[in-house]
Design an enzyme around this catalytic site. Structure first.
Site: not given
Ligand code: UN1
Length: 504
Positions: A231, A236, A287, A388
């Site tokens: 994730g 994280g 990702c 991101e």
């Protein structure tokens, strides 16, 4: 008459049970929010505790089942996925939006994983090595860790749970699975398959609900020995901190800002296909997605116009429609993040050359659709270069030299995947060596990892572990070094050794 919406339960100790909360949450189709897929249990820390206790009890027996036999059950689960591939893919598309072609690939990745890990059941090799003392045997064996908490994302709702579940089981661990609240059905389907092929009760448990009420208690539970999470880097980090207190083993697979370098000698048609697939496949919600495209100045204008033309022609729509090329964003929150980044990039002076808007119109009315979006002339200072987005927003960046391209690739806090398009073998090998990522591609986009190779990233993408390939064994098992002394007397390591052969 409206169709009755099913209610899905948790799976604890081999039984389908409701949450103690008595509450459920809704799972809707992001292409059409009127399509309610099901109600899932809005579970509590107490439910998590029940699941962990079941897994802890089941571990006592499961760890003693020979690994080849555990592997056989995993193979049965793979064959179940294969038999039901089409309906599983449809369920995945319906709950998270990506196109059918891709969810079929997602399920296929689960099947590949099962076949790989069933074989790995017969390959849990350790080593033997000479002892420093006579009549003494030295060897290593892998041992399971215990109860594993598997916290999985929505973007690969079948593949990623399989990547974690299958090695965990083959190594002899038992698990509690906590799927993303946006894709609980795919993991429910996987667990249902496990029940049907006959995994013993308690080996696989499934608890749905929020991060706060399910994820955090799982991370903090004293009887959980390992957490494997895929994730965002933010979540994280919290997981890593929560697990640090008890020294839990943690496998983290997090963000990316992956770049493709397009050199001036590249086959531009090939690079074009790769960049489009990398940037807009899964609506950019991977990702491994290509979110930066670094293009040599000499071909910049030409390649950019090729890119714009093709991106404009991509057909956006519901993933269940076979002709669709790009599905919706997974939910309103993700759509808003995409739109916010578009505004930020505009403000920072990047040039919007394609897309940039939410799609409205009758076909898009009840879904979270957005245009494939391209910004040109992005510079390393801009947030779009660094952060991101997890959406179909591509940053195109010009460069003058190969060295600069490598520098730009690595000018990033993440390090998951990278790629170069070139015909020059020297440049390809230099990039293979110098790009700081866990995955690297030559003349292929940043996506497309295969199951039998290690998957993971460096820098803020991961914490040194890998999923996939035999390297995943190192996450899901502990090494034990064993010595057997058959000399019949006390031999003292490091002390008696000089007596054996006189060493000056
Ligand atoms: C992810 O990006 O979240 O390499 C996983 C790929 C897929 C897995 C991606 N096999 O793109």
């Amino acid at each position: 008459m409206a169709k009755k919406v099913p209610v899905y339960k948790n799976f604890i100790n081999g039984k389908w049970v409701s949450s103690k909360s008595g509450k459920t949450f809704e799972n809707v189709n992001p292409a059409d929010t009127n399509d309610v897929i099901g109600y899932f249990q809005d579970s509590t820390p107490e439910d998590v505790n029940d699941a962990v206790q079941a897994a802890k009890e089941a571990f006592k027996k499961w760890r003693l089942i020979p690994a080849p036999k555990r592997g056989e059950l995993v193979m049965q689960l793979g064959l179940y996925l294969k038999k039901n591939k089409e309906s599983l893919a449809r369920d995945a598309t319906r709950e998270m939006g990506k196109i059918l072609k891709e969810t079929r690939g997602d399920v296929q990745e689960g099947i590949d994983c099962a076949l790989y890990w069933s074989g790995e059941g017969r390959r849990q090799f350790g080593e033997t090595t000479p002892s420093e003392l006579p009549n003494k045997w030295a060897m290593t064996v892998r041992q399971p860790i215990g109860v594993c908490g598997l916290i999985t994302p929505w973007n690969f709702p079948m593949a990623i749970p399989c990547w974690k579940l299958m090695p965990a089981l083959v190594c002899g661990n038992t698990v509690v699975m906590k799927p993303a609240t946006l894709s609980p059905l795919s993991v429910w389907n996987l667990v249902k398959g496990a029940e049907e092929v006959g995994f013993p009760p308690g080996v696989i448990n499934y608890v749905t609900g929020s991060g706060r009420n399910v994820g955090t208690p799982l991370c903090e539970h004293p009887d959980v020995s390992l957490i494997s999470f895929t994730g965002s880097t933010e979540v994280g980090r919290q997981i890593n901190l929560a697990c640090a207190k008890d020294f839990k083993r943690v496998g983290l697979e997090m963000g990316g800002k992956n770049a493709i370098i397009v050199m001036d000698d590249a086959n531009l048609e090939l690079a074009l296909d790769g960049v489009l697939w990398g940037a807009f496949g899964t609506t950019g919600q991977r990702c491994t997605a290509t979110s930066r495209c670094l293009v040599h100045k000499k071909i910049y204008d030409k390649f950019l116009s090729m890119l714009i033309k093709r991106a404009k022609s991509l057909k956006v729509g519901p993933g269940l429609d076979e002709t669709t090329e790009m599905g919706p964003a997974v939910d309103e929150k993700q759509l808003n993040t995409d739109l916010e980044y578009i505004e930020i990039a505009k403000k920072e002076g990047a040039k919007l050359v394609c897309g940039g808007k939410r799609l409205t119109g009758p076909k898009y009315k009840n879904g979270f659709f957005i245009e494939p979006t391209i910004f040109a002339d992005v510079t390393p200072k801009m947030r779009l270069f660094k952060e991101e987005v997890f959406g179909p927003v591509l940053a195109v960046v010009p460069f003058k030299t190969f060295e600069e391209a490598i520098y730009l690739q690595n000018d990033c806090r993440y390090g998951l995947s990278g790629s170069i398009y070139t015909q020059d073998v020297d440049k390809a090998f230099t990039a293979m060596r110098d790009v700081q990522t866990g995955l690297f591609y030559v003349n292929a986009p940043t996506i497309g990892a295969e199951n039998h190779l290690p998957f993971g990233g460096v820098k803020q993408t991961g914490n040194g572990h890998r999923e996939g390939g035999k390297e995943a064994l190192d996450l899901f098992s502990e090494w034990k070094a064993i010595y057997v002394d058959f000399s019949g007397r006390l031999q003292k390591a490091q002390i008696d050794t000089d007596e054996i052969v006189k060493v000056k």
